[in-house]
Design a protein around this motif. Structure first.
Motif, PDB file in Angstrom:
ATOM      1  N   SER A  51     -42.572  27.058 -18.511  1.00  0.00           N
ATOM      2  CA  SER A  51     -41.488  27.925 -18.985  1.00  0.00           C
ATOM      3  C   SER A  51     -41.921  28.803 -20.148  1.00  0.00           C
ATOM      4  O   SER A  51     -41.280  29.820 -20.435  1.00  0.00           O
ATOM      5  N   GLU A  52     -42.984  28.412 -20.824  1.00  0.00           N
ATOM      6  CA  GLU A  52     -43.439  29.141 -22.014  1.00  0.00           C
ATOM      7  C   GLU A  52     -44.494  30.173 -21.607  1.00  0.00           C
ATOM      8  O   GLU A  52     -45.696  29.927 -21.663  1.00  0.00           O
ATOM      9  N   THR A  53     -44.039  31.334 -21.175  1.00  0.00           N
ATOM     10  CA  THR A  53     -44.950  32.398 -20.770  1.00  0.00           C
ATOM     11  C   THR A  53     -44.673  33.650 -21.593  1.00  0.00           C
ATOM     12  O   THR A  53     -43.548  33.885 -22.034  1.00  0.00           O
ATOM     13  N   TYR A  54     -45.720  34.435 -21.748  1.00  0.00           N
ATOM     14  CA  TYR A  54     -45.636  35.643 -22.564  1.00  0.00           C
ATOM     15  C   TYR A  54     -46.182  36.832 -21.782  1.00  0.00           C
ATOM     16  O   TYR A  54     -46.847  36.672 -20.750  1.00  0.00           O
ATOM     17  N   LEU A  78     -35.251  36.925 -13.749  1.00  0.00           N
ATOM     18  CA  LEU A  78     -34.812  35.552 -14.035  1.00  0.00           C
ATOM     19  C   LEU A  78     -35.974  34.577 -13.966  1.00  0.00           C
ATOM     20  O   LEU A  78     -35.985  33.551 -14.652  1.00  0.00           O
ATOM     21  N   ASN A  79     -36.973  34.890 -13.137  1.00  0.00           N
ATOM     22  CA  ASN A  79     -38.147  34.033 -12.983  1.00  0.00           C
ATOM     23  C   ASN A  79     -39.147  34.217 -14.121  1.00  0.00           C
ATOM     24  O   ASN A  79     -40.144  33.501 -14.195  1.00  0.00           O
ATOM     25  N   GLY A  80     -38.891  35.186 -15.016  1.00  0.00           N
ATOM     26  CA  GLY A  80     -39.794  35.414 -16.133  1.00  0.00           C
ATOM     27  C   GLY A  80     -40.946  36.334 -15.808  1.00  0.00           C
ATOM     28  O   GLY A  80     -41.924  36.393 -16.572  1.00  0.00           O
ATOM     29  N   ASP A  81     -40.892  37.056 -14.689  1.00  0.00           N
ATOM     30  CA  ASP A  81     -41.965  37.979 -14.330  1.00  0.00           C
ATOM     31  C   ASP A  81     -41.804  39.291 -15.092  1.00  0.00           C
ATOM     32  O   ASP A  81     -40.707  39.858 -15.136  1.00  0.00           O
ATOM     33  N   TYR A 470     -42.400  15.744  -6.042  1.00  0.00           N
ATOM     34  CA  TYR A 470     -42.942  17.002  -5.530  1.00  0.00           C
ATOM     35  C   TYR A 470     -42.071  18.189  -5.922  1.00  0.00           C
ATOM     36  O   TYR A 470     -42.580  19.278  -6.185  1.00  0.00           O
ATOM     37  N   ILE A 471     -40.765  17.961  -5.965  1.00  0.00           N
ATOM     38  CA  ILE A 471     -39.871  19.041  -6.384  1.00  0.00           C
ATOM     39  C   ILE A 471     -40.090  19.355  -7.864  1.00  0.00           C
ATOM     40  O   ILE A 471     -40.181  20.523  -8.259  1.00  0.00           O
ATOM     41  N   PHE A 472     -40.200  18.332  -8.700  1.00  0.00           N
ATOM     42  CA  PHE A 472     -40.437  18.541 -10.123  1.00  0.00           C
ATOM     43  C   PHE A 472     -41.782  19.205 -10.350  1.00  0.00           C
ATOM     44  O   PHE A 472     -41.913  20.098 -11.209  1.00  0.00           O
ATOM     45  N   ALA A 473     -42.812  18.783  -9.602  1.00  0.00           N
ATOM     46  CA  ALA A 473     -44.141  19.373  -9.763  1.00  0.00           C
ATOM     47  C   ALA A 473     -44.160  20.830  -9.338  1.00  0.00           C
ATOM     48  O   ALA A 473     -45.012  21.601  -9.783  1.00  0.00           O
ATOM     49  N   SER A 474     -43.233  21.218  -8.476  1.00  0.00           N
ATOM     50  CA  SER A 474     -43.137  22.611  -8.057  1.00  0.00           C
ATOM     51  C   SER A 474     -42.328  23.435  -9.054  1.00  0.00           C
ATOM     52  O   SER A 474     -42.743  24.527  -9.455  1.00  0.00           O
ATOM     53  N   VAL A 475     -41.171  22.908  -9.472  1.00  0.00           N
ATOM     54  CA  VAL A 475     -40.306  23.655 -10.390  1.00  0.00           C
ATOM     55  C   VAL A 475     -40.881  23.676 -11.797  1.00  0.00           C
ATOM     56  O   VAL A 475     -40.855  24.708 -12.479  1.00  0.00           O
ATOM     57  N   TRP A 476     -41.434  22.551 -12.253  1.00  0.00           N
ATOM     58  CA  TRP A 476     -41.942  22.429 -13.617  1.00  0.00           C
ATOM     59  C   TRP A 476     -43.453  22.293 -13.644  1.00  0.00           C
ATOM     60  O   TRP A 476     -44.008  21.660 -14.542  1.00  0.00           O
ATOM     61  N   GLY A 477     -44.102  22.862 -12.666  1.00  0.00           N
ATOM     62  CA  GLY A 477     -45.560  22.837 -12.616  1.00  0.00           C
ATOM     63  C   GLY A 477     -46.060  23.983 -11.764  1.00  0.00           C
ATOM     64  O   GLY A 477     -45.383  24.996 -11.582  1.00  0.00           O
ATOM     65  N   HIS A 478     -47.249  23.823 -11.218  1.00  0.00           N
ATOM     66  CA  HIS A 478     -47.877  24.910 -10.459  1.00  0.00           C
ATOM     67  C   HIS A 478     -48.116  24.538  -9.001  1.00  0.00           C
ATOM     68  O   HIS A 478     -48.856  25.224  -8.303  1.00  0.00           O
ATOM     69  N   ARG A 479     -47.503  23.457  -8.541  1.00  0.00           N
ATOM     70  CA  ARG A 479     -47.584  23.123  -7.123  1.00  0.00           C
ATOM     71  C   ARG A 479     -46.675  24.055  -6.316  1.00  0.00           C
ATOM     72  O   ARG A 479     -45.723  24.623  -6.843  1.00  0.00           O
ATOM     73  N   PHE A 555     -36.782  22.308 -20.404  1.00  0.00           N
ATOM     74  CA  PHE A 555     -36.820  21.255 -19.376  1.00  0.00           C
ATOM     75  C   PHE A 555     -35.549  20.422 -19.404  1.00  0.00           C
ATOM     76  O   PHE A 555     -34.856  20.279 -18.381  1.00  0.00           O
ATOM     77  N   PHE A 556     -35.205  19.882 -20.564  1.00  0.00           N
ATOM     78  CA  PHE A 556     -34.049  18.990 -20.636  1.00  0.00           C
ATOM     79  C   PHE A 556     -32.730  19.759 -20.586  1.00  0.00           C
ATOM     80  O   PHE A 556     -31.730  19.247 -20.088  1.00  0.00           O
ATOM     81  N   GLY A 557     -32.728  21.005 -21.068  1.00  0.00           N
ATOM     82  CA  GLY A 557     -31.501  21.802 -21.024  1.00  0.00           C
ATOM     83  C   GLY A 557     -31.114  22.186 -19.618  1.00  0.00           C
ATOM     84  O   GLY A 557     -29.984  21.912 -19.167  1.00  0.00           O
ATOM     85  N   TYR A 558     -32.052  22.816 -18.886  1.00  0.00           N
ATOM     86  CA  TYR A 558     -31.718  23.253 -17.529  1.00  0.00           C
ATOM     87  C   TYR A 558     -31.626  22.084 -16.555  1.00  0.00           C
ATOM     88  O   TYR A 558     -30.838  22.130 -15.611  1.00  0.00           O
ATOM     89  N   MET A 559     -32.392  21.021 -16.782  1.00  0.00           N
ATOM     90  CA  MET A 559     -32.252  19.845 -15.912  1.00  0.00           C
ATOM     91  C   MET A 559     -30.903  19.162 -16.140  1.00  0.00           C
ATOM     92  O   MET A 559     -30.343  18.573 -15.209  1.00  0.00           O
ATOM     93  N   ALA A 560     -30.371  19.237 -17.358  1.00  0.00           N
ATOM     94  CA  ALA A 560     -29.029  18.694 -17.603  1.00  0.00           C
ATOM     95  C   ALA A 560     -27.995  19.450 -16.775  1.00  0.00           C
ATOM     96  O   ALA A 560     -27.091  18.844 -16.178  1.00  0.00           O
ATOM     97  N   CYS A 561     -28.135  20.778 -16.691  1.00  0.00           N
ATOM     98  CA  CYS A 561     -27.207  21.576 -15.874  1.00  0.00           C
ATOM     99  C   CYS A 561     -27.366  21.246 -14.389  1.00  0.00           C
ATOM    100  O   CYS A 561     -26.372  21.131 -13.655  1.00  0.00           O
ATOM    101  N   ILE A 562     -28.609  21.093 -13.928  1.00  0.00           N
ATOM    102  CA  ILE A 562     -28.852  20.778 -12.517  1.00  0.00           C
ATOM    103  C   ILE A 562     -28.289  19.401 -12.176  1.00  0.00           C
ATOM    104  O   ILE A 562     -27.632  19.222 -11.134  1.00  0.00           O
ATOM    105  N   CYS A 563     -28.530  18.421 -13.042  1.00  0.00           N
ATOM    106  CA  CYS A 563     -28.028  17.065 -12.786  1.00  0.00           C
ATOM    107  C   CYS A 563     -26.503  17.023 -12.856  1.00  0.00           C
ATOM    108  O   CYS A 563     -25.861  16.279 -12.101  1.00  0.00           O
ATOM    109  N   TYR A 564     -25.930  17.821 -13.736  1.00  0.00           N
ATOM    110  CA  TYR A 564     -24.468  17.932 -13.807  1.00  0.00           C
ATOM    111  C   TYR A 564     -23.928  18.522 -12.507  1.00  0.00           C
ATOM    112  O   TYR A 564     -22.891  18.069 -11.991  1.00  0.00           O
TER     113      TYR A 564
END
Length: 592
Positions: A51-54, A78-81, A470-479, A555-564
């Motif tokens: 998430s930390e891209t410049y 929205l994707n940060g591109d 696998y979903i987490f590794a894709s959303v919060w990683g580079h898989r 990570f914890f902010g947006y995952m809280a919204c998704i889990c909600y």
């Protein structure tokens, strides 16, 4: 209601057409020898903090005289591109050997900036003819050194582009850095740097239509597929065990209950009733906080519909690898269009519960999920602005989202609410509710809400936890995750297990003469969302290398919204299943 669903279907088709248009535009990329091929630099950032891209030129690379920014769609922003023209010139079929991009004297501050980036494993991302490429900007030499103060920091100054072509099409591109062409950044002093690049073209027989296959093939490797199928088998075994439990135990108990109650009715009318029949006059007593309950049900139904439409788009191939921003665009558009479903469901059910202030209920429905999401976004966007990260949305994009919410989401929500209010549907209760509620007998601790939620959430979570990685590794990683068919099967299994376990716990609650099952069934159904958030803690600390305040808060902010969102969606599924079950069993007995 049918018109609302039809409108969602129409726009879904439009999104499909948009996806196919993107592909058709890509297929028009034909070049002649010497033609310029578009190369855009996208972003840089720590490899372990997705998430930390410049922006690419936030680092002091060679910058062209005129930096051209590429126009981007809503989903890409929205994707940060943030695509800009790159300083490298890669003409079609034009080989180059150690061409100089620029000669630059790095100041002490720029050396420190590059060294900090190398320390954090910064990578860069570019797009060449819409093909993604990555590379690291430098390396840390730790070999034979135990003291961090002895580490050597190097910047790569020579990039090699290996490009494959088929006739007049670009098929593949790979980037590698020259390990022998380095700039020492260890000391904090001015450094002369000559940035260079080389280009090598080679012919291939891979057709243009399959040039994206290599990006999705990693998730479809045999050993990955084995793990996915093991996940499905594990989930299916859970479903079979649970179904078997319900079929052999619950149905047998119900059958005995029906026989017993029928015998009691024939033998002695004044015999004291026990069990779930005893509370037939209270089981359909409307729950407390009926407006909140109806709003939760409406929001959960909308999120369930949204998930189904997203799966439809995924299964037909819209979200192919690196279709930049397609998922975010689909989420925003479909959520806006399905708001009418939330309004209709919430207001219709609220009126069935004899609620009177349907306007307030409609406002609560509109804010129940959007409200927490909005406040979370405001906080995280402020953090991104402080960090000057690409995750910070421009003011124009925020205004577009506000306009969508104002001109599409809100009117559809109101129209759905009006349709629900005018539906004149009545709540179907097989038994008449008594004037005064019966007192609930004292119950053991494990029949309280929290222990029941823990039991209800564990089984559905155990059915999906392997796929979650696998979903987490894709959303919060580079898989890259492309096996949407398997994910859809796991989702169906999740719904079945959630419905079954909620029905079972509802029966045991009624058998204990506890008639307040409405909220309990919703909370038990949605408790899987709490387990998923618990898995977030495990993933962050045990399975990832994320660090820093920005990445942690994202990570914890947006995952809280998704889990909600999962909590609301699965809560609605659990309640609907329990309502069908309760109506069925009370229709099967004689209620006076």
């Amino acid at each position: 209601m049918r018109k609302l669903i039809a409108s969602v279907v129409v726009v879904t088709v439009l999104i499909l057409c948009y996806g196919s248009q993107v592909r058709s535009d890509a297929s028009n990329h034909r070049y002649k020898s010497g033609d310029p091929v578009p190369l855009f630099a996208n972003k840089v950032g720590p490899f372990h903090n997705p998430s930390e891209t410049y922006r690419y030129f936030d680092l002091p690379f060679c910058s062209p005289a005129h930096v051209t920014e590429k126009k981007e769609a809503l989903g890409e922003v929205l994707n940060g591109d943030r695509l800009v023209s790159a300083p490298y010139k890669l003409e079609f079929l034009g080989d180059k050997d150690s061409d100089v991009v620029c000669k630059k004297k790095l100041s002490k501050e720029e050396v420190v900036q590059f060294r900090n980036a190398v320390t954090k494993d910064y990578y860069f991302q570019m797009y060449y003819d819409d093909l993604p490429i990555w590379g690291f900007i430098g390396k840390v030499d730790k070999e034979g050194k135990t003291d961090p103060s002895d580490y050597k920091y190097y910047l790569y100054k020579h990039i090699h582009f290996d490009i494959a072509y088929n006739k007049d099409r670009v098929i593949e591109i790979n980037v590698r850095t020259d390990p022998h062409s380095l700039v020492d950044l260890t000391e904090e002093k001015e450094v002369e740097v000559e940035f260079m690049y080389s280009v090598k073209w080679k012919e291939t027989t891979i057709p243009f239509e399959k040039r994206m296959d290599k990006y999705s093939s990693s998730s479809a490797l045999p050993h990955h597929l084995e793990i996915h199928w093991f996940s499905i088998i594990n989930s299916c075994v859970t479903v079979l065990l649970l179904t078997g439990f319900l079929a052999t135990i619950l149905m047998r108990v119900l059958k005995n209950d029906f026989v017993k109650y029928a015998h009691d009715e024939e033998s002695a009318d004044d015999q004291e009733e026990t069990g779930w029949k005893y509370i037939h006059g209270d089981v359909f007593r409307f729950p407390k906080y009926k407006s909140l309950f109806a709003a939760s049900l409406g929001s959960g139904t909308q999120l369930f519909t949204l998930t189904i439409f997203i799966f439809i788009l995924a299964l037909v191939g819209v979200f192919y690898p690196y279709n930049r921003g397609a998922l975010f665009t689909a989420l925003v558009v479909i959520y806006a269009l399905t708001s009418g479903i939330a309004g209709y469901t919430a207001t219709c059910f609220y009126c069935q519960l004899e609620g009177t202030n349907w306007v307030r209920n409609l406002l609560l429905t509109g804010c129940l999920f959007c409200g927490p999401l909005f406040f979370t976004f405001c906080f995280l966007n402020t953090v991104a602005i402080v960090y000057s990260a690409t995750a910070a949305l421009p003011f124009g994009t925020i205004m577009v989202i506000v306009l969508i919410w104002t001109l599409v989401t809100s009117p559809l929500l109101v129209l759905g609410g009006i349709a629900g209010k005018n539906s004149k549907a009545e709540f179907q209760a097989p038994c008449r509710t008594t004037k005064y509620p019966r007192e609930i007998p004292p119950l053991p601790w494990y029949r309280a809400s929290l222990p029941q939620m823990a039991m209800a959430g564990f089984l559905p979570f155990s059915a999906i936890y392997i796929e979650l990685y696998y979903i987490f590794a894709s959303v919060w990683g580079h898989r890259i995750y492309t096996i949407y068919s398997i994910l859809f099967i796991v989702f169906i299994i999740l719904l079945i297990v959630t419905a079954f376990i909620t029905v079972a716990l509802t029966y045991f609650q009624l058998a204990a003469e506890d008639h307040e099952w409405w909220w309990r069934s919703f909370l038990c159904g949605g408790s899987t969302g709490l387990f998923i958030y618990g898995y977030c803690l495990y993933y962050y600390y045990a399975r990832s290398d994320m660090s820093g305040f920005m990445q942690t808060s994202f990570f914890f902010g947006y995952m809280a919204c998704i889990c909600y969102g999962f909590f609301l969606m699965l809560g609605a599924v659990g309640f609907r299943a329990s309502l069908l079950f309760v109506r069925h069993i009370y229709r099967s007995i004689k209620c006076e």
